[in-house]
Motif scaffolding. Structure first.
Motif, mmCIF file in Angstrom:
data_model
loop_
_atom_site.group_PDB
_atom_site.id
_atom_site.type_symbol
_atom_site.label_atom_id
_atom_site.label_comp_id
_atom_site.label_asym_id
_atom_site.label_seq_id
_atom_site.Cartn_x
_atom_site.Cartn_y
_atom_site.Cartn_z
ATOM 1 N N ASN A 74 2.309 23.106 9.970
ATOM 2 C CA ASN A 74 2.594 24.539 9.948
ATOM 3 C C ASN A 74 3.770 24.844 9.033
ATOM 4 O O ASN A 74 4.727 24.076 8.970
ATOM 5 C CB ASN A 74 2.948 25.049 11.339
ATOM 6 N N HIS A 77 2.777 30.044 9.322
ATOM 7 C CA HIS A 77 1.725 30.307 10.307
ATOM 8 C C HIS A 77 1.148 28.993 10.815
ATOM 9 O O HIS A 77 1.411 27.930 10.268
ATOM 10 C CB HIS A 77 0.609 31.154 9.684
ATOM 11 N N THR A 78 0.332 29.083 11.872
ATOM 12 C CA THR A 78 -0.294 27.905 12.456
ATOM 13 C C THR A 78 -1.499 27.474 11.624
ATOM 14 O O THR A 78 -2.382 28.281 11.341
ATOM 15 C CB THR A 78 -0.739 28.198 13.903
ATOM 16 N N THR A 101 -6.784 28.027 11.186
ATOM 17 C CA THR A 101 -5.556 28.653 10.707
ATOM 18 C C THR A 101 -5.454 30.056 11.256
ATOM 19 O O THR A 101 -6.469 30.653 11.647
ATOM 20 C CB THR A 101 -5.510 28.698 9.164
ATOM 21 N N GLY A 160 0.396 26.833 5.516
ATOM 22 C CA GLY A 160 0.549 25.446 5.927
ATOM 23 C C GLY A 160 0.232 24.513 4.782
ATOM 24 O O GLY A 160 -0.343 24.911 3.768
#
Length: 167
Positions: A74, A77-78, A101, A160
């Protein structure tokens, strides 16, 4: 003309701040372009699919050689999942496995020397989640482009990265 006690530049922020707030909130809204691989649609509708994307797992093809692999980390954001680079003949394929994502308005897949986007190449627009593959451009070099990047082009946000380790 009526003068207020606030300087002119401060009064301008009264209008600008709500606009900036709305723009920032809309930067990470649900993206209808990201389609989980294997999703079916209702009759009469179509699912957008990138022409360079396949839902098959490249690792299953015996003629392919694994060149590099990495796991997403990350940033802003994830982003989850792994990514692998396979070679088949003179072509190279980037395979995402169990990839997900956060949504964004204009997500792109890049390869670069590092997470700072040094010497980057845009691979494609991100249109899938799950397990899928995209063709790498002819100018991709596994010894030079050691990072896969998920980038929001519209807002210049790094979602990411995955550092690729050569096999």
């Amino acid at each position: 003309m009526v003068k207020s006690g606030m300087p002119r530049y401060v009064r301008g922020w009264g209008i600008l701040l709500p606009i900036l707030f709305v723009v920032c909130l809309s930067a990470c809204v649900k993206n209808v372009d990201l389609i989980p691989v294997g999703t079916t649609t209702t009759p009469g509708t179509t699912t957008p699919v990138s022409t360079s994307t396949t839902s098959s797992t490249s690792a299953a093809d015996k003629d392919q050689k694994l060149i590099a692999q990495g796991t997403f980390v990350n940033r802003v954001h994830t982003v989850k999942g792994t990514v692998s680079v396979y070679e088949k003949g003179s072509s190279r394929i980037l395979t995402f496995t169990n990839f997900s994502t956060d949504s964004g308005p204009d997500l792109r897949i890049y390869v670069a020397e590092d997470a700072a986007l040094t010497n980057f190449i845009e691979v494609s627009k991100l249109s899938n989640t799950g397990t899928f593959s995209v063709d790498l451009p002819y100018n991709y070099s596994p010894t030079q482009h050691k990072t896969v990047i998920i980038w929001c082009k519209a807002f210049s946000v790094l979602f990411g990265t995955a550092a690729l380790t050569l096999n």
